[in-house]
Enzyme design. Structure first.
Site, mmCIF file in Angstrom:
data_model
loop_
_atom_site.group_PDB
_atom_site.id
_atom_site.type_symbol
_atom_site.label_atom_id
_atom_site.label_comp_id
_atom_site.label_asym_id
_atom_site.label_seq_id
_atom_site.Cartn_x
_atom_site.Cartn_y
_atom_site.Cartn_z
ATOM 1 N N CYS A 1 0.826 -1.210 0.000
ATOM 2 C CA CYS A 1 0.000 0.000 0.000
ATOM 3 C C CYS A 1 0.859 1.260 0.000
ATOM 4 O O CYS A 1 0.509 2.267 -0.636
ATOM 5 C CB CYS A 1 -0.931 0.006 1.209
ATOM 6 N N THR A 2 1.973 1.218 0.691
ATOM 7 C CA THR A 2 2.878 2.366 0.717
ATOM 8 C C THR A 2 3.370 2.690 -0.686
ATOM 9 O O THR A 2 3.395 3.860 -1.105
ATOM 10 C CB THR A 2 4.071 2.084 1.647
#
Length: 220
Positions: A46-47
């Site tokens: 997700c980062t």
């Protein structure tokens, strides 16, 4: 509620975001929108994804597209995580992220995972969001949906490509072939007769009666 389909009106909602409270339809305004969910803050894939969306901010702006993220984390988590994203991916993330703690928006858009699919994305029977993508046009109609598993990061260049195709085919009576990218040949829509094609797409190439290629001017 019936399932959302292409052409359905995107459900409206109110939500708290990292940029303040929003009413979704009002926030979209006359723009296109990309609503995308991620499983959780402070997670590796997700980062990289949110960092990539931040990197593409100018490309979205060129196309009159607003991006908005979503997960079931609280606002304070989002705010802290954005600092990590900015540092790790060398960006300045400014698009809003929805704090869908009560999962109302996730349920509305069918973004929640299931234990049958991925037990690691469900905690104590409470599911987290998966990697859903909705492209929504200025009329608030859903034009694309894609759902990725939690283990697979999205290709946002592909999402931009679809936006380009949608906007091009809204303006012209054409469709785009497999692997099309802007500037390449397109296909004359089957609703266009050969007589009309001669006028609208002079010099078009007929490979089969049902397959006719043409090149559009750059400003089309």
């Amino acid at each position: 509620m019936s399932s959302l389909r292409l052409g359905s009106t995107a459900p409206d909602f109110q939500a708290d975001t990292t940029n303040g409270p929003i009413n979704f339809h009002e926030w979209i305004g006359d723009s296109w929108a990309i609503l995308f969910s991620h499983p959780a803050d402070f997670t590796p894939v997700c980062t990289t994804e949110l960092g990539e969306v931040a990197k593409l901010s100018e490309e979205f702006q060129k196309r009159n597209v607003k991006a908005i993220g979503l997960s079931t984390n609280e606002l304070k988590d989002h705010d802290q995580w954005v600092s990590d994203i900015n540092e790790v991916t060398n960006v300045d993330l400014r698009f809003p992220i929805i704090a869908d703690v009560d999962r109302k928006v996730s349920i509305l858009y069918d973004m929640l995972d299931s234990e049958e699919h991925d037990p690691t994305n469900v905690l104590d029977g409470i599911p987290f969001t998966i990697r859903s993508v909705y492209i929504i046009d200025p009329k608030k109609k859903i034009r694309l949906t894609i759902t990725y598993p939690a283990s697979c990061g999205r290709n946002f260049d592909e999402i931009l490509r679809v936006v380009d195709s949608l906007q091009l085919t809204d303006r012209n009576k054409v469709v785009t072939p497999a692997n099309w990218t802007p500037g390449q040949e397109v296909i004359v829509h089957n609703s266009v007769t050969n007589e009309q094609a001669e006028k609208e797409f002079p010099g078009y190439k007929e490979v089969r009666p049902y397959l006719r290629f043409t090149t559009l001017p750059k400003d089309s």
